[in-house]
Design a protein around this motif. Structure first.
Motif, PDB file in Angstrom:
ATOM      1  N   LEU A  72     -33.624 -31.550  19.718  1.00 40.13           N
ATOM      2  CA  LEU A  72     -33.403 -32.067  21.346  1.00 40.13           C
ATOM      3  C   LEU A  72     -33.704 -33.680  21.309  1.00 40.13           C
ATOM      4  CD1 LEU A  72     -34.067 -31.005  24.233  1.00 40.13           C
ATOM      5  CD2 LEU A  72     -36.332 -30.835  24.051  1.00 40.13           C
ATOM      6  N   ALA A  73     -32.972 -34.881  21.288  1.00 43.05           N
ATOM      7  CA  ALA A  73     -32.669 -35.625  21.511  1.00 43.05           C
ATOM      8  C   ALA A  73     -32.512 -36.151  22.826  1.00 43.05           C
ATOM      9  CB  ALA A  73     -30.931 -36.014  20.874  1.00 43.05           C
ATOM     10  N   PHE A  74     -32.213 -37.918  23.048  1.00 41.21           N
ATOM     11  CA  PHE A  74     -32.353 -38.382  24.277  1.00 41.21           C
ATOM     12  C   PHE A  74     -31.998 -39.651  24.003  1.00 41.21           C
ATOM     13  CE2 PHE A  74     -34.656 -41.344  27.219  1.00 41.21           C
ATOM     14  CZ  PHE A  74     -33.841 -40.444  28.431  1.00 41.21           C
ATOM     15  N   GLY A  75     -31.067 -40.661  24.761  1.00 38.63           N
ATOM     16  CA  GLY A  75     -30.765 -41.407  24.140  1.00 38.63           C
ATOM     17  C   GLY A  75     -29.380 -41.232  23.129  1.00 38.63           C
ATOM     18  N   PRO A  76     -28.823 -42.352  23.044  1.00 41.24           N
ATOM     19  CA  PRO A  76     -28.282 -42.353  21.612  1.00 41.24           C
ATOM     20  C   PRO A  76     -28.879 -42.328  20.798  1.00 41.24           C
ATOM     21  CG  PRO A  76     -28.612 -44.440  22.733  1.00 41.24           C
ATOM     22  CD  PRO A  76     -29.318 -43.534  22.905  1.00 41.24           C
ATOM     23  N   THR A  77     -27.927 -41.327  19.439  1.00 41.32           N
ATOM     24  CA  THR A  77     -28.815 -40.986  18.240  1.00 41.32           C
ATOM     25  C   THR A  77     -27.767 -41.635  17.127  1.00 41.32           C
ATOM     26  OG1 THR A  77     -26.914 -38.960  18.211  1.00 41.32           O
ATOM     27  CG2 THR A  77     -29.139 -38.350  19.489  1.00 41.32           C
ATOM     28  N   ARG A  78     -27.305 -42.923  17.115  1.00 39.69           N
ATOM     29  CA  ARG A  78     -27.419 -43.581  16.070  1.00 39.69           C
ATOM     30  C   ARG A  78     -28.233 -43.486  15.286  1.00 39.69           C
ATOM     31  NH1 ARG A  78     -25.531 -47.192  20.306  1.00 39.69           N
ATOM     32  NH2 ARG A  78     -27.096 -48.047  20.378  1.00 39.69           N
ATOM     33  N   PHE A  79     -29.112 -44.430  15.928  1.00 41.41           N
ATOM     34  CA  PHE A  79     -30.041 -43.959  14.698  1.00 41.41           C
ATOM     35  C   PHE A  79     -31.159 -43.247  13.832  1.00 41.41           C
ATOM     36  CE2 PHE A  79     -30.020 -48.531  17.000  1.00 41.41           C
ATOM     37  CZ  PHE A  79     -29.378 -49.037  15.985  1.00 41.41           C
ATOM     38  N   MET A  80     -31.006 -41.745  14.415  1.00 42.46           N
ATOM     39  CA  MET A  80     -31.230 -40.801  13.606  1.00 42.46           C
ATOM     40  C   MET A  80     -31.027 -40.336  12.369  1.00 42.46           C
ATOM     41  SD  MET A  80     -34.090 -39.983  16.234  1.00 42.46           S
ATOM     42  CE  MET A  80     -34.596 -37.913  15.946  1.00 42.46           C
ATOM     43  N   GLY A  81     -31.462 -39.715  11.498  1.00 42.97           N
ATOM     44  CA  GLY A  81     -31.104 -39.207   9.888  1.00 42.97           C
ATOM     45  C   GLY A  81     -32.528 -38.479   9.544  1.00 42.97           C
ATOM     46  N   VAL A  82     -31.624 -37.557   8.799  1.00 43.94           N
ATOM     47  CA  VAL A  82     -32.068 -36.107   7.949  1.00 43.94           C
ATOM     48  C   VAL A  82     -33.488 -36.911   7.530  1.00 43.94           C
ATOM     49  CG1 VAL A  82     -32.000 -34.542   7.576  1.00 43.94           C
ATOM     50  CG2 VAL A  82     -30.460 -34.955   9.000  1.00 43.94           C
ATOM     51  N   ARG A  83     -34.257 -36.216   7.110  1.00 47.05           N
ATOM     52  CA  ARG A  83     -36.019 -36.807   5.815  1.00 47.05           C
ATOM     53  C   ARG A  83     -35.126 -36.687   4.625  1.00 47.05           C
ATOM     54  NH1 ARG A  83     -41.538 -36.015   7.485  1.00 47.05           N
ATOM     55  NH2 ARG A  83     -41.154 -36.234   9.582  1.00 47.05           N
ATOM     56  N   GLY A  84     -34.552 -37.345   3.922  1.00 48.88           N
ATOM     57  CA  GLY A  84     -34.473 -36.287   2.087  1.00 48.88           C
ATOM     58  C   GLY A  84     -33.032 -37.635   2.093  1.00 48.88           C
TER      59      GLY A  84
END
Ligand code: TXA
Ligand code: MG
Length: 306
Positions: free
Chosen positions: A228-240
């Motif tokens: 569940l995102a809020f705002g830009p997700t540019r810096f979100m990664g998947v762990r591993g």
């Protein structure tokens, strides 16, 4: 019983003057105990026939109604509200909703309508007609379907029956909004008191939970989780390693790509309903600022983790 849209969430309505209707409502909703209901009326005049207004309550009603504010006021003696609605309390919660179909229903019915959110007790509040239908399944009542709810979070509940106005449930209308109109301090008691006293059953924890557990303030996504995102997700990664594009389809919902908190509130329950359906291990939730309506969003999210 009839489910109808309001600007906050869909309500499950019953004639607030009829013990039979209200008992049927409690039974369909499956509330574990008789938890008092909010009475919906079409005007301040209709509200004054039910509750005792003082100057403070009149000012709030004139400012915020129709709108997402429920006022807890002393019951008018000899009024028409069935005691099941207030669970025997000497006070009543009342509001005038700002939604055209709700107001048309209230005018056509020409009486007070008691309405909790139109979902089975303990599950997420419904913000679309489909949420109402899927929560009740075969037992679904008549639904006045009129699209998604504009605000998307339940009304602010303000207890005006005591000396100090007290918020019992956070919503789109904030403590600052109320205090600036009243010119006095407004306290907040949305959690039970330290001695365990519950002033409003809405203070009870775990009231707005999806089935999938939430993980708050996530800075990345663990494989198997939804986001569940809020705002830009540019810096979100998947762990591993990996990126959001690698997640299964339907595993990401963004409350507001531009970081708009009002838009985020309107999308909150719908997004949680959607993500709850995909069988994720958790729903990772990005940090949401507690500014303005963000406080109410965080209130709902925190409750859902407890
Ligand atoms: O936005 C809303 O308020 C929606 C729509 C349908 O209007 N309704 C809603 O109702 O959220 P419900 O039943 O889910 O929540 C009503 C809350 C409960 O937490 C209840 O304990 C509180 O209002 N409440 C009702 N009467 C009260 C009273 N006399 N004193 C304190 N709390 C009260
Ligand atoms: Mg509810």
């Amino acid at each position: 019983l009839v489910a109808f849209p309001t600007e906050t969430v869909y309500g499950l309505g019953a004639d607030a003057r009829s013990g039979h209707a209200v008992a049927a409502l409690y039974a369909l909703k499956g509330r574990p105990s008789f938890n008092p209901l909010i009475v919906h009326v079409e005007s301040v005049m209709a509200a004054e026939a039910i509750a005792q207004f003082d100057d403070r309550a009149r000012l709030l009603a004139a400012t915020f109604w129709p709108g997402p504010l429920s006022l807890v006021l002393p019951l008018r003696i000899g009024g028409v509200i069935d005691p099941l609605v207030t669970a025997g309390l000497p006070t009543v919660a009342v509001r005038v909703p700002a939604q055209k179909t709700a107001l048309a229903l209230l005018r056509a019915f020409d009486g007070p309508i008691a309405a909790p959110s139109a979902n089975r007790s303990g599950s997420l509040s419904p913000t679309t007609p489909l949420h109402v239908a899927s929560s009740f399944g075969h037992d679904a009542p008549m639904i006045l379907a009129d699209g998604p709810c504009g605000v998307g979070l339940e009304s602010t509940i303000l207890d005006c029956s005591g000396a100090i106005p007290t918020i019992l449930r956070a919503g789109a209308i904030t403590a600052d909004d109320l205090a600036s109109i009243l010119g006095e301090k407004v306290t907040t008691a949305t959690q039970p008191a330290p001695d365990g006293t519950v002033r409003s059953p809405g203070q009870m924890l775990q009231h707005y939970a999806p089935r999938t557990p939430l993980r708050l303030r996530a800075v990345d996504v663990i494989p198997g989780e939804a986001l569940l995102a809020f705002g830009p997700t540019r810096f979100m990664g998947v762990r591993g390693g990996g990126s959001l594009q690698d997640l299964p389809p339907g595993a990401v919902r963004n409350l507001s790509e531009t970081g708009d908190l009002v838009e985020a509130a309107a999308n909150l329950f719908r997004s949680l309903h959607d993500l709850d359906r995909i069988g994720a291990s958790h729903i990772a939730v990005m940090d949401i600022p507690t500014i303005g309506i963000g406080a109410a969003i965080n209130d709902r999210l925190t409750r859902a983790t407890q």
